[in-house]
Motif scaffolding. Structure first.
Motif, mmCIF file in Angstrom:
data_model
loop_
_atom_site.group_PDB
_atom_site.id
_atom_site.type_symbol
_atom_site.label_atom_id
_atom_site.label_comp_id
_atom_site.label_asym_id
_atom_site.label_seq_id
_atom_site.Cartn_x
_atom_site.Cartn_y
_atom_site.Cartn_z
ATOM 1 N N PRO A 263 -60.096 -47.754 2.635
ATOM 2 C CA PRO A 263 -61.173 -46.778 2.374
ATOM 3 C C PRO A 263 -61.612 -46.698 0.911
ATOM 4 N N LEU A 264 -60.821 -47.252 -0.004
ATOM 5 C CA LEU A 264 -61.189 -47.191 -1.420
ATOM 6 C C LEU A 264 -62.469 -47.977 -1.678
ATOM 7 N N SER A 265 -63.320 -47.432 -2.509
ATOM 8 C CA SER A 265 -64.550 -48.139 -2.865
ATOM 9 C C SER A 265 -64.224 -49.376 -3.685
ATOM 10 N N ARG A 266 -65.159 -50.312 -3.704
ATOM 11 C CA ARG A 266 -64.964 -51.557 -4.460
ATOM 12 C C ARG A 266 -64.687 -51.256 -5.936
ATOM 13 N N THR A 267 -65.453 -50.335 -6.514
ATOM 14 C CA THR A 267 -65.296 -49.994 -7.935
ATOM 15 C C THR A 267 -63.930 -49.382 -8.212
ATOM 16 N N ALA A 268 -63.530 -48.445 -7.362
ATOM 17 C CA ALA A 268 -62.237 -47.781 -7.558
ATOM 18 C C ALA A 268 -61.088 -48.773 -7.425
ATOM 19 N N CYS A 269 -61.177 -49.637 -6.419
ATOM 20 C CA CYS A 269 -60.100 -50.600 -6.170
ATOM 21 C C CYS A 269 -59.984 -51.603 -7.322
ATOM 22 N N GLN B 61 -58.234 -56.411 -3.047
ATOM 23 C CA GLN B 61 -57.396 -55.708 -2.066
ATOM 24 C C GLN B 61 -56.047 -56.408 -1.919
#
Length: 284
Positions: free
Chosen positions: A140-146, A8
């Motif tokens: 709000p982004l998922s861990r995978t997406a981020c 992040q």
């Protein structure tokens, strides 16, 4: 506040790099009356702004809520970062990629009072206005997406950084070489002028002093040989200068165009010539 994961933090870094690029490119483009892709990299990212934003957030954690201290901490931290970055880049690349020498209250051209104050106000804007909407975007982004987004950007960012550093180092070496060649050219031209003057004088003496005709003739021959050698040296230096100038590829010219205010303490005249060459290349 500001308790984020490593990915992040990296995503925030890239976002602020892009925002910084938008600010700088807009400002310089408006002043130049044409679009300028501002910055050291070819990507629309300015690492100084990204680093500055992250540093501001970290420094202001202990004093959040106190606007005066937030202003002062942000101004001091970003100014130190800007000074250190400018100092290191000039030592590495033989150029100042920004130069505040002619701005009032500057320190060695790396920072000045006006930009330091601007950093302070940007810190207030960042902590009180800008960062919260970005939190709503990133958190709000998922861990995978981020992680996926960060890794993709990081790969391109690292490749661009490596290439840009190599090109900047090459440009620094070209500046140094061209400056040396220019000095040698001037020296050879002076020697040729002196030889011509000496030859003219000897020809005059040859006409009036017939008793030393053979001696003068030998001296004249020596002078002609010296002049011929110097002329060859002059041609060689000129060709080397042209080769080095043409060696500037599209990307190296891009560095000059992306940094129109760049300067060089050691190679100022040569840098000015290269900027002019870069403009001619763009027009053609």
């Amino acid at each position: 506040m500001y308790v984020y994961t490593w990915y992040q933090w990296l995503l925030f870094f890239y976002i602020y790099c892009f925002i910084g690029w938008v600010i700088e490119s807009t400002y310089v483009s408006v002043r130049s009356l044409h679009f300028v892709n501002r910055g050291f990299l070819r990507l629309p990212l300015l690492p100084l702004y990204g680093s500055g934003a992250i540093l501001m957030l970290w420094l202001c954690l202990p004093v959040k809520g106190n606007l005066l201290l937030v202003f002062l901490f942000g101004m001091a931290g970003a100014s130190i970062l800007e000074y250190a970055t400018g100092y290191v880049m000039e030592r590495l690349f033989k150029m100042k990629y920004w130069d505040y020498t002619y701005k009032p209250f500057n320190i060695n051209g790396y920072i000045c009072l006006g930009t330091s104050l601007a950093w302070g106000f940007l810190t207030l804007l960042l902590t009180e206005v800008v960062h919260r909407p970005l939190e709503w975007l990133v958190l709000p982004l998922s861990r995978t997406a981020c992680i996926t987004v960060v890794l993709l950007i990081s790969v391109v960012f690292i490749i661009d950084t490596i290439r840009s550093v190599k090109e900047a180092l090459d440009l620094g070496r070209i500046l140094e070489s061209l400056t040396k060649i220019k000095a040698e050219l001037e020296e050879v031209q002076v020697q040729i002028a002196l030889l011509k003057a000496e030859t003219t004088q000897k020809v005059s003496e040859f006409k009036t002093e017939t008793l030393v005709k053979i001696t003068n003739l030998k001296a004249e021959t020596t002078s002609v040989l010296k002049e011929s050698a110097l002329a060859e040296r002059l041609q060689s230096l000129t060709e080397n200068k042209e080769k080095l100038t043409k060696y500037l590829t599209f990307y190296r010219k891009g560095i000059l165009r992306r940094n129109p205010t760049a300067s060089s303490r050691l190679f100022g005249e040569t840098l000015k010539e290269l900027k002019e060459y870069s403009k001619k290349y763009k027009k053609s």
